[in-house]
Design a protein around this motif. Sequence first.
Motif, PDB file in Angstrom:
ATOM      1  N   ARG A 116       0.839  -1.214   0.000  1.00  0.00           N
ATOM      2  CA  ARG A 116       0.000   0.000   0.000  1.00  0.00           C
ATOM      3  C   ARG A 116       0.866   1.254   0.000  1.00  0.00           C
ATOM      4  NH1 ARG A 116      -3.829  -2.459   3.267  1.00  0.00           N
ATOM      5  NH2 ARG A 116      -2.643  -1.929   5.103  1.00  0.00           N
ATOM      6  N   ALA A 117       1.901   1.277   0.850  1.00  0.00           N
ATOM      7  CA  ALA A 117       2.764   2.454   0.958  1.00  0.00           C
ATOM      8  C   ALA A 117       3.499   2.729  -0.352  1.00  0.00           C
ATOM      9  CB  ALA A 117       3.763   2.259   2.102  1.00  0.00           C
ATOM     10  N   LEU A 118       3.858   1.660  -1.062  1.00  0.00           N
ATOM     11  CA  LEU A 118       4.591   1.810  -2.320  1.00  0.00           C
ATOM     12  C   LEU A 118       3.668   1.975  -3.527  1.00  0.00           C
ATOM     13  CD1 LEU A 118       7.333  -0.932  -1.790  1.00  0.00           C
ATOM     14  CD2 LEU A 118       7.626   1.556  -1.634  1.00  0.00           C
ATOM     15  N   GLY A 119       2.368   1.728  -3.327  1.00  0.00           N
ATOM     16  CA  GLY A 119       1.425   1.798  -4.437  1.00  0.00           C
ATOM     17  C   GLY A 119       1.668   0.697  -5.458  1.00  0.00           C
ATOM     18  N   ARG A 120       2.048  -0.484  -4.957  1.00  0.00           N
ATOM     19  CA  ARG A 120       2.365  -1.603  -5.838  1.00  0.00           C
ATOM     20  C   ARG A 120       1.477  -2.795  -5.529  1.00  0.00           C
ATOM     21  NH1 ARG A 120       8.272  -3.274  -5.506  1.00  0.00           N
ATOM     22  NH2 ARG A 120       7.462  -4.748  -7.019  1.00  0.00           N
ATOM     23  N   ASP A 121       1.445  -3.740  -6.444  1.00  0.00           N
ATOM     24  CA  ASP A 121       0.682  -4.975  -6.321  1.00  0.00           C
ATOM     25  C   ASP A 121       1.243  -5.845  -5.193  1.00  0.00           C
ATOM     26  OD1 ASP A 121      -1.205  -7.037  -7.512  1.00  0.00           O
ATOM     27  OD2 ASP A 121       0.729  -8.090  -7.654  1.00  0.00           O
ATOM     28  N   TYR A 122       0.345  -6.376  -4.349  1.00  0.00           N
ATOM     29  CA  TYR A 122       0.750  -7.209  -3.215  1.00  0.00           C
ATOM     30  C   TYR A 122       1.636  -8.372  -3.645  1.00  0.00           C
ATOM     31  CZ  TYR A 122       0.559 -10.606   0.536  1.00  0.00           C
ATOM     32  OH  TYR A 122       0.910 -11.526   1.489  1.00  0.00           O
ATOM     33  N   LYS A 123       1.225  -9.091  -4.695  1.00  0.00           N
ATOM     34  CA  LYS A 123       1.953 -10.285  -5.133  1.00  0.00           C
ATOM     35  C   LYS A 123       3.399  -9.945  -5.503  1.00  0.00           C
ATOM     36  CE  LYS A 123       1.940 -14.039  -8.481  1.00  0.00           C
ATOM     37  NZ  LYS A 123       1.338 -14.598  -9.673  1.00  0.00           N
ATOM     38  N   ARG A 124       3.593  -8.865  -6.231  1.00  0.00           N
ATOM     39  CA  ARG A 124       4.945  -8.469  -6.658  1.00  0.00           C
ATOM     40  C   ARG A 124       5.783  -8.025  -5.461  1.00  0.00           C
ATOM     41  NH1 ARG A 124       4.455 -11.475 -10.396  1.00  0.00           N
ATOM     42  NH2 ARG A 124       3.302 -10.848 -12.227  1.00  0.00           N
ATOM     43  N   VAL A 125       5.181  -7.293  -4.528  1.00  0.00           N
ATOM     44  CA  VAL A 125       5.907  -6.866  -3.329  1.00  0.00           C
ATOM     45  C   VAL A 125       6.279  -8.089  -2.495  1.00  0.00           C
ATOM     46  CG1 VAL A 125       5.750  -5.545  -1.173  1.00  0.00           C
ATOM     47  CG2 VAL A 125       4.915  -4.562  -3.332  1.00  0.00           C
ATOM     48  N   HIS A 126       5.378  -9.045  -2.394  1.00  0.00           N
ATOM     49  CA  HIS A 126       5.663 -10.286  -1.663  1.00  0.00           C
ATOM     50  C   HIS A 126       6.870 -10.988  -2.281  1.00  0.00           C
ATOM     51  CE1 HIS A 126       5.247 -14.504  -0.465  1.00  0.00           C
ATOM     52  NE2 HIS A 126       4.694 -14.023   0.635  1.00  0.00           N
ATOM     53  N   GLU A 127       6.888 -11.090  -3.604  1.00  0.00           N
ATOM     54  CA  GLU A 127       8.025 -11.717  -4.298  1.00  0.00           C
ATOM     55  C   GLU A 127       9.329 -10.954  -4.017  1.00  0.00           C
ATOM     56  OE1 GLU A 127       6.696 -11.555  -8.338  1.00  0.00           O
ATOM     57  OE2 GLU A 127       5.439 -13.346  -8.141  1.00  0.00           O
ATOM     58  N   ASP A 128       9.245  -9.630  -4.044  1.00  0.00           N
ATOM     59  CA  ASP A 128      10.437  -8.816  -3.812  1.00  0.00           C
ATOM     60  C   ASP A 128      10.937  -8.944  -2.378  1.00  0.00           C
ATOM     61  OD1 ASP A 128      10.331  -8.024  -6.437  1.00  0.00           O
ATOM     62  OD2 ASP A 128       9.537  -6.017  -6.007  1.00  0.00           O
ATOM     63  N   VAL A 129      10.026  -8.925  -1.414  1.00  0.00           N
ATOM     64  CA  VAL A 129      10.419  -9.085  -0.010  1.00  0.00           C
ATOM     65  C   VAL A 129      11.066 -10.450   0.204  1.00  0.00           C
ATOM     66  CG1 VAL A 129       9.533  -9.347   2.356  1.00  0.00           C
ATOM     67  CG2 VAL A 129       8.779  -7.414   0.930  1.00  0.00           C
ATOM     68  N   LYS A 130      10.487 -11.473  -0.404  1.00  0.00           N
ATOM     69  CA  LYS A 130      11.049 -12.816  -0.273  1.00  0.00           C
ATOM     70  C   LYS A 130      12.462 -12.870  -0.842  1.00  0.00           C
ATOM     71  CE  LYS A 130      10.339 -17.634  -1.436  1.00  0.00           C
ATOM     72  NZ  LYS A 130       9.664 -18.604  -2.261  1.00  0.00           N
ATOM     73  N   ALA A 131      12.668 -12.312  -2.034  1.00  0.00           N
ATOM     74  CA  ALA A 131      14.001 -12.332  -2.658  1.00  0.00           C
ATOM     75  C   ALA A 131      15.012 -11.543  -1.836  1.00  0.00           C
ATOM     76  CB  ALA A 131      13.916 -11.770  -4.081  1.00  0.00           C
ATOM     77  N   LEU A 132      14.625 -10.368  -1.349  1.00  0.00           N
ATOM     78  CA  LEU A 132      15.553  -9.543  -0.565  1.00  0.00           C
ATOM     79  C   LEU A 132      15.842 -10.159   0.798  1.00  0.00           C
ATOM     80  CD1 LEU A 132      14.121  -6.033  -1.486  1.00  0.00           C
ATOM     81  CD2 LEU A 132      16.340  -6.975  -2.186  1.00  0.00           C
ATOM     82  N   THR A 133      14.840 -10.821   1.385  1.00  0.00           N
ATOM     83  CA  THR A 133      15.048 -11.497   2.667  1.00  0.00           C
ATOM     84  C   THR A 133      15.965 -12.696   2.498  1.00  0.00           C
ATOM     85  OG1 THR A 133      12.883 -10.769   3.443  1.00  0.00           O
ATOM     86  CG2 THR A 133      13.877 -12.621   4.607  1.00  0.00           C
ATOM     87  N   GLU A 134      15.730 -13.499   1.464  1.00  0.00           N
ATOM     88  CA  GLU A 134      16.584 -14.663   1.209  1.00  0.00           C
ATOM     89  C   GLU A 134      18.030 -14.253   0.922  1.00  0.00           C
ATOM     90  OE1 GLU A 134      14.607 -16.833  -1.911  1.00  0.00           O
ATOM     91  OE2 GLU A 134      13.178 -17.734  -0.507  1.00  0.00           O
ATOM     92  N   ALA A 135      18.205 -13.101   0.299  1.00  0.00           N
ATOM     93  CA  ALA A 135      19.555 -12.612  -0.001  1.00  0.00           C
ATOM     94  C   ALA A 135      20.229 -12.010   1.229  1.00  0.00           C
ATOM     95  CB  ALA A 135      19.495 -11.577  -1.118  1.00  0.00           C
ATOM     96  N   GLY A 136      19.449 -11.698   2.262  1.00  0.00           N
ATOM     97  CA  GLY A 136      20.015 -11.098   3.468  1.00  0.00           C
ATOM     98  C   GLY A 136      19.964  -9.582   3.485  1.00  0.00           C
ATOM     99  N   LEU A 137      19.227  -8.985   2.556  1.00  0.00           N
ATOM    100  CA  LEU A 137      19.135  -7.527   2.484  1.00  0.00           C
ATOM    101  C   LEU A 137      17.980  -6.961   3.302  1.00  0.00           C
ATOM    102  CD1 LEU A 137      19.960  -7.276  -1.289  1.00  0.00           C
ATOM    103  CD2 LEU A 137      21.302  -6.250   0.553  1.00  0.00           C
ATOM    104  N   LEU A 138      17.009  -7.787   3.649  1.00  0.00           N
ATOM    105  CA  LEU A 138      15.881  -7.395   4.500  1.00  0.00           C
ATOM    106  C   LEU A 138      15.724  -8.404   5.615  1.00  0.00           C
ATOM    107  CD1 LEU A 138      12.809  -6.477   2.224  1.00  0.00           C
ATOM    108  CD2 LEU A 138      14.165  -4.941   3.635  1.00  0.00           C
ATOM    109  N   GLU A 139      15.105  -7.960   6.704  1.00  0.00           N
ATOM    110  CA  GLU A 139      14.714  -8.868   7.772  1.00  0.00           C
ATOM    111  C   GLU A 139      13.202  -8.805   7.904  1.00  0.00           C
ATOM    112  OE1 GLU A 139      16.736  -9.014  11.458  1.00  0.00           O
ATOM    113  OE2 GLU A 139      18.589  -8.231  10.590  1.00  0.00           O
ATOM    114  N   GLN A 140      12.589  -9.982   8.021  1.00  0.00           N
ATOM    115  CA  GLN A 140      11.143 -10.052   8.204  1.00  0.00           C
ATOM    116  C   GLN A 140      10.865 -11.037   9.319  1.00  0.00           C
ATOM    117  OE1 GLN A 140       8.898 -11.685   4.927  1.00  0.00           O
ATOM    118  NE2 GLN A 140       6.999 -10.791   5.659  1.00  0.00           N
ATOM    119  N   ASP A 141      10.136 -10.578  10.339  1.00  0.00           N
ATOM    120  CA  ASP A 141       9.764 -11.438  11.452  1.00  0.00           C
ATOM    121  C   ASP A 141       8.442 -10.955  12.022  1.00  0.00           C
ATOM    122  OD1 ASP A 141      10.360  -9.182  13.008  1.00  0.00           O
ATOM    123  OD2 ASP A 141      12.334  -9.928  13.587  1.00  0.00           O
TER     124      ASP A 141
END
Length: 125
Positions: A80-105
Motif C-alpha cells: 500500500r505504501a509503495l502503491g504496488r501490487d501485493y503479489k509483486r511486493v511479496h516476491e520482492d520481499v522474499k528475494a531480498l530477505t533470502e539474499a540477506g538484504l531485509l529482515e522479516q519477522d
Amino acid sequence: MNKPMRMTQNLRLHVGDTLRDLNKRVLDDVARFDRGESVESHHLSFENWQALFNVLTPKRYALLQHVHIHPEQSIRALARALGRDYKRVHEDVKALTEAGLLEQDGEGIRADYAAIELPKTRIAL
C-alpha cells in the motif's frame, strides 16, 4: 541464527570474491577479536554482478530504501505504501530477505543497517 544488525552498522556487499578473499575477511575478523576489538561486521557475497543485479533490481532497491526509512508491519502495508501490487511486493520481499538484504519477522519488515558498501568495487567487462 543471525543477530539483528543495529542501524549504525553498514552492510558490505562483495561481488565475485574468491575463497581466498573470504578467508582473509574471516582471519582479519579473528585477529581483531583476538586484539579485543569489535567484530560486528556484516557481509553478503554474490557470485558475480549478474547475481547481484538479479536480486537488487530498481524496484527492489526502491523498496529497500522505503523500508530503511519506514519499517512496515506487513507486506500488505508495504505494498500500500509503495502503491504496488501485493503479489509483486511479496516476491520482492522474499528475494531480498533470502539474499540477506531485509529482515522479516513477527515485528515487521526492516532494513537494519545504515548503508550498503561495495568495497573494492570494480566491474569487469
